[in-house]
Design a protein around this motif. Sequence first.
Motif, PDB file in Angstrom:
ATOM      1  N   LYS A 566       0.821  -1.213   0.000  1.00 20.29           N
ATOM      2  CA  LYS A 566       0.000   0.000   0.000  1.00 20.29           C
ATOM      3  C   LYS A 566       0.850   1.256   0.000  1.00 20.29           C
ATOM      4  O   LYS A 566       0.498   2.278  -0.597  1.00 20.29           O
ATOM      5  CB  LYS A 566      -0.962   0.000   1.195  1.00 20.29           C
ATOM      6  CG  LYS A 566      -2.063  -1.061   1.062  1.00 20.29           C
ATOM      7  CD  LYS A 566      -3.078  -0.944   2.159  1.00 20.29           C
ATOM      8  CE  LYS A 566      -4.147  -2.019   2.020  1.00 20.29           C
ATOM      9  NZ  LYS A 566      -4.960  -1.856   0.797  1.00 20.29           N
ATOM     10  N   MET A 567       2.014   1.218   0.708  1.00 16.67           N
ATOM     11  CA  MET A 567       2.926   2.363   0.701  1.00 16.67           C
ATOM     12  C   MET A 567       3.462   2.597  -0.701  1.00 16.67           C
ATOM     13  O   MET A 567       3.599   3.740  -1.152  1.00 16.67           O
ATOM     14  CB  MET A 567       4.082   2.120   1.685  1.00 16.67           C
ATOM     15  CG  MET A 567       3.660   2.239   3.154  1.00 16.67           C
ATOM     16  SD  MET A 567       4.992   1.842   4.305  1.00 16.67           S
ATOM     17  CE  MET A 567       6.122   3.204   4.011  1.00 16.67           C
ATOM     18  N   SER A 568       3.750   1.491  -1.414  1.00 18.47           N
ATOM     19  CA  SER A 568       4.223   1.606  -2.797  1.00 18.47           C
ATOM     20  C   SER A 568       3.118   2.150  -3.703  1.00 18.47           C
ATOM     21  O   SER A 568       3.363   3.013  -4.555  1.00 18.47           O
ATOM     22  CB  SER A 568       4.677   0.210  -3.287  1.00 18.47           C
ATOM     23  OG  SER A 568       5.041   0.275  -4.655  1.00 18.47           O
ATOM     24  N   LYS A 569       1.911   1.666  -3.478  1.00 20.92           N
ATOM     25  CA  LYS A 569       0.751   2.109  -4.290  1.00 20.92           C
ATOM     26  C   LYS A 569       0.511   3.609  -4.136  1.00 20.92           C
ATOM     27  O   LYS A 569       0.197   4.312  -5.101  1.00 20.92           O
ATOM     28  CB  LYS A 569      -0.490   1.324  -3.845  1.00 20.92           C
ATOM     29  CG  LYS A 569      -1.780   1.776  -4.490  1.00 20.92           C
ATOM     30  CD  LYS A 569      -2.950   1.002  -3.892  1.00 20.92           C
ATOM     31  CE  LYS A 569      -4.267   1.536  -4.373  1.00 20.92           C
ATOM     32  NZ  LYS A 569      -5.421   0.835  -3.743  1.00 20.92           N
ATOM     33  N   HIS A 570       0.674   4.110  -2.918  1.00 22.79           N
ATOM     34  CA  HIS A 570       0.369   5.530  -2.662  1.00 22.79           C
ATOM     35  C   HIS A 570       1.611   6.424  -2.687  1.00 22.79           C
ATOM     36  O   HIS A 570       1.538   7.588  -2.270  1.00 22.79           O
ATOM     37  CB  HIS A 570      -0.331   5.673  -1.302  1.00 22.79           C
ATOM     38  CG  HIS A 570      -1.651   4.979  -1.223  1.00 22.79           C
ATOM     39  ND1 HIS A 570      -2.666   5.172  -2.117  1.00 22.79           N
ATOM     40  CD2 HIS A 570      -2.102   4.036  -0.339  1.00 22.79           C
ATOM     41  CE1 HIS A 570      -3.702   4.416  -1.790  1.00 22.79           C
ATOM     42  NE2 HIS A 570      -3.375   3.706  -0.717  1.00 22.79           N
ATOM     43  N   ASP A 571       2.758   5.856  -3.188  1.00 27.30           N
ATOM     44  CA  ASP A 571       4.006   6.619  -3.300  1.00 27.30           C
ATOM     45  C   ASP A 571       4.468   7.187  -1.964  1.00 27.30           C
ATOM     46  O   ASP A 571       4.878   8.348  -1.856  1.00 27.30           O
ATOM     47  CB  ASP A 571       3.865   7.767  -4.327  1.00 27.30           C
ATOM     48  CG  ASP A 571       3.625   7.256  -5.730  1.00 27.30           C
ATOM     49  OD1 ASP A 571       4.221   6.211  -6.077  1.00 27.30           O
ATOM     50  OD2 ASP A 571       2.841   7.908  -6.458  1.00 27.30           O
ATOM     51  N   ILE A 572       4.354   6.354  -0.901  1.00 25.15           N
ATOM     52  CA  ILE A 572       4.825   6.771   0.424  1.00 25.15           C
ATOM     53  C   ILE A 572       6.239   6.222   0.599  1.00 25.15           C
ATOM     54  O   ILE A 572       6.458   4.993   0.532  1.00 25.15           O
ATOM     55  CB  ILE A 572       3.903   6.243   1.532  1.00 25.15           C
ATOM     56  CG1 ILE A 572       2.488   6.809   1.352  1.00 25.15           C
ATOM     57  CG2 ILE A 572       4.450   6.599   2.925  1.00 25.15           C
ATOM     58  CD1 ILE A 572       1.464   6.223   2.298  1.00 25.15           C
ATOM     59  N   LEU A 573       7.186   7.122   0.798  1.00 24.89           N
ATOM     60  CA  LEU A 573       8.584   6.693   0.938  1.00 24.89           C
ATOM     61  C   LEU A 573       8.800   5.981   2.257  1.00 24.89           C
ATOM     62  O   LEU A 573       8.281   6.399   3.305  1.00 24.89           O
ATOM     63  CB  LEU A 573       9.509   7.913   0.839  1.00 24.89           C
ATOM     64  CG  LEU A 573       9.437   8.693  -0.499  1.00 24.89           C
ATOM     65  CD1 LEU A 573      10.314   9.936  -0.402  1.00 24.89           C
ATOM     66  CD2 LEU A 573       9.913   7.804  -1.656  1.00 24.89           C
ATOM     67  N   SER A 574       9.576   4.904   2.199  1.00 28.34           N
ATOM     68  CA  SER A 574       9.823   4.128   3.425  1.00 28.34           C
ATOM     69  C   SER A 574      10.979   4.727   4.221  1.00 28.34           C
ATOM     70  O   SER A 574      11.768   5.488   3.704  1.00 28.34           O
ATOM     71  CB  SER A 574      10.129   2.673   3.084  1.00 28.34           C
ATOM     72  OG  SER A 574      11.242   2.587   2.221  1.00 28.34           O
TER      73      SER A 574
END
Length: 574
Positions: A566-574
């Motif tokens: 989901k972080m990848s889907k919403h372009d949320i940087l880890s």
Amino acid sequence: MVNNDVTNNALKKLNIISNNISIGIIEIDKEGSILSFNKAAERICSMKCKQVLHKNIADVIPKLNDVEDSEINKKTRKNEVYITGKVTCVTKIPIKKGGNIEETIILISDETEHVRLMKELERNKDVSEVLEAVLEMTYDGIVVVDKEGYVRMISKVYSDFLGIDRDKSIGKHVTEVIENTRMHIVAKSGIRESVDFQKVRGRYIIANRIPIIKDGEIQGAVGKVLFKNLKSFDSFSKKINKIEKQIKQYNGRSSENNNAIYSFDNIIGRGKAIEKTKNIAKKAALTTSNVLLIGESGTGKELFAHAIHKASDRAYGNFIKVNCAAIPSELLESELFGYERGSFTGANKEGKIGKFELADGGTIFLDEIGDMPLSMQVKLLRVIQEKEVERVGADHIKKIDIRIIAATNRNLEKMVHERKFRQDLYYRLNVVTIRIPSLRERKEDIETLIYYLIGKISKKLNKYIKGITVEAIEYMKNYTWEGNVRQLENVIEMAINIVNYGEVIDIDHLPKEITGRKIISNIEKLEDVINKAEKEAILNALVVCKGNKSKVAKLLEISRTTLYEKMSKHDILS
């Protein structure tokens, strides 16, 4: 009630008109003494005005004294009287004041020629042949209809006056040719109607309608306008209209503004609270007592005032409205009492009639009475106690007969204790007190009012609305409505302006204070809304957990793998 110069000028003009029409007009007082006798009356009765003036009608023209009165707004009686060898039609109109006859107007028309014509017709002469000859020679307004009411003949003078094509009118029903006509009724009933007032093209004419009877059967009817010619009538009518306008301009009012518009039928609702209030108001209307209407703003106090006046014995008198809060205190006295010419700087040079005088014989509605200054309360108390008024700058008083309906949204009893309202005036006004319930107290009427207002406002705005959703109605029924019916009406009008033509009012068309949320103008896709919410939840969790992914996944109750997806889907940087 009007300036003497204006009145005298009007009377002179009316006297000129009276002496130039072919109808005899005789005015007598309640004792039968002749007050006026126009030139047509002199010709018909073969008497001069100076011979009969101030003499009793019973002594000089006893036949007229024996004619019965005709009641206004009822069918005129056929009063055929023979005077000095002439066949005349006589109508007596009583002029009443306070239920008593003060004067009587007698109208006389010479029907000798018409009677002669009818006798000619009865001697087996062809109806159309005789009438065609008459119409070719006449300078009068004449129309002939058959027994079904269809126009068979009409004089050129009459068709010109009506502004119609003479040839095209033949064969049409008389109701299509002449407005407010009763010719078809006379052709059916066989009952003659004489000296009858009829409004045509915005002006009143005086007409005779005579049935045509041959061999005992009704063949149709003849109608005649009772003037020497219609050109003179047109001139006289314009003069009368001009005089009326001058008087209206002087008074600064028109009769339309002084009439009660609403009746009890206009007060919408069938709930117990409003029905009880209406029943009390209906009983109050039958009395002569002053009425005090108490209720919050927007509950319909003015509607009740209109309805009480309209249901009372004063319904034919003026209904004068005064908003005590809207008129500056320094102008209130001159508005209520009026003033004489030259009373103060800036005053109308002819003076001005006051609201109390205008209400004489009728009702005055004093809205927002709680805002009336104490100095004016003293003067109002005198009007109630003494039944008299005195204009500003006048040296005489005038007796008046008025009923007062007062209204307020304030607590007058509390104001009395605080010395902000006179106790004696409060008791004078508080004879019949009617409390108008708020909309919160009559929730059972809200749905009825909603549908009524949708119909009323959509008609006013010329916009078709299909209806309203159940959800929208429920929201409105559960709202507090501090502004009462007036606020409800404003909300409905706003909604009708927003909703598309032909659609229904829904919760999205209602203000946020009613629905608890803003009006949604742009609808987003459900998927976009979910994605936004999901991204916002992950970001919030990362802040709370200080970037610890294991804690975030546990807090959101998802696996670490799902979190990373989901972080990848919403372009949320880890």
